[in-house]
Design a protein around this motif. Structure first.
Motif, PDB file in Angstrom:
ATOM      1  N   THR A  67       0.835  -1.210   0.000  1.00 15.57           N
ATOM      2  CA  THR A  67       0.000   0.000   0.000  1.00 15.57           C
ATOM      3  C   THR A  67       0.868   1.258   0.000  1.00 15.57           C
ATOM      4  OG1 THR A  67      -1.795  -1.120   1.171  1.00 15.57           O
ATOM      5  CG2 THR A  67      -1.777   1.277   1.249  1.00 15.57           C
ATOM      6  N   ARG A  70       2.686   1.597  -3.404  1.00 12.38           N
ATOM      7  CA  ARG A  70       1.789   2.029  -4.475  1.00 12.38           C
ATOM      8  C   ARG A  70       1.396   3.501  -4.367  1.00 12.38           C
ATOM      9  NH1 ARG A  70       3.593  -0.897  -7.205  1.00 12.38           N
ATOM     10  NH2 ARG A  70       2.850  -2.871  -8.051  1.00 12.38           N
ATOM     11  N   ALA A  74       4.940   2.523  -9.245  1.00 18.55           N
ATOM     12  CA  ALA A  74       4.266   1.451  -9.976  1.00 18.55           C
ATOM     13  C   ALA A  74       5.190   0.257 -10.167  1.00 18.55           C
ATOM     14  CB  ALA A  74       3.791   1.969 -11.337  1.00 18.55           C
ATOM     15  N   GLY A  96      -2.632  -4.081  -5.810  1.00 11.64           N
ATOM     16  CA  GLY A  96      -1.706  -3.717  -6.880  1.00 11.64           C
ATOM     17  C   GLY A  96      -0.559  -4.674  -7.104  1.00 11.64           C
TER      18      GLY A  96
END
Length: 232
Positions: A67, A70, A74, A96
């Motif tokens: 978390t 991100r 990326a 992600g």
């Protein structure tokens, strides 16, 4: 071409070292962290190309690390987890993550997934080529060659000699200890450090037979360096 840097985030030293050995053997650069906070610091400082991220870390868990990553990056992330739970996989992907590997795993499979994720997320070329002077190595096709006046000539290297050449070519002029070369080229072997001397001698001979004399300098008491020297 500079190889991709993989950050291994794993608090089990044995697992982390195993992954590093297999990744290095496949041509990747590696660094590692044993806690979530250390991993976040490494991400900011080194900007790795991919993160192998254990979920069960001693300070903050892998979900929290992802978390926070991100929020600013990326960078591709592959989760490593002892929990084979579909909800955990779903949460990881929702946060992600790019892939999810369940422990116990085959390290060769992890390396294959690293390559697949990098290719998918960064458009990494199918063939990675390393060059130094007239010497060229193609990693995926496992071909080493030299350029001569008569054209390109392949080097008939064994698997160990090929890995050794790749390791040296990636960091020309760096002095490698015998133990580090042994770990990179023969990670599962019980061979003695001096075994590397035999492989070095064979590699030197094969390079010299194709007009590339003087490469691989002996650094007395330490190991070897890939640099041209008439006294190598």
């Amino acid at each position: 071409m500079i190889s991709s840097l993989v950050l291994v985030v794993e608090d089990d030293e044995d697992i982390a070292s195993l992954l590093e050995r297999y990744l290095a053997r496949a041509g990747y650069r590696t660094t590692k962290a044993s806690t979530g906070l250390a991993a976040l610091a490494q991400v900011l400082r080194l900007q790795p190309d991919l993160i192998l991220l254990d979920i069960g870390l001693p300070d903050i868990d892998g979900f929290d690390v992802l978390t926070k990553v991100r929020a600013n990056s990326a960078v591709p992330v592959i989760f490593l987890s002892a929990m084979d739970d579909s909800m955990d996989k779903l949460l990881g992907l929702k946060l992600g993550a790019d892939d999810y590997v369940t422990k116990p795993f085959n390290p060769q499979e992890v390396v294959a997934r690293v390559g697949a994720v990098l290719k998918r997320t960064k458009g990494v070329a199918a063939t990675e080529v390393i060059r130094h002077d007239e010497i060229e190595v193609q990693l995926d096709s496992h071909i080493a060659a030299v350029s001569t006046e008569k054209g390109r000539v392949e080097l008939p290297l064994t698997a160990t000699e090929f890995r050794l050449l790749v390791c040296l070519l990636r960091s020309p002029y760096k002095t490698f200890e015998r133990t580090s070369l042994l770990d990179a080229c023969l990670p599962e072997s019980d061979a003695l450090d001096r075994t590397i001397d035999t492989h070095i001698a064979n590699l030197r001979r094969k390079l010299a037979e194709r007009g590339q004399e003087g490469y691989i300098t002996t650094v007395r008491g330490i190991g070897y360096r890939f640099a041209r020297s008439t006294g190598a």
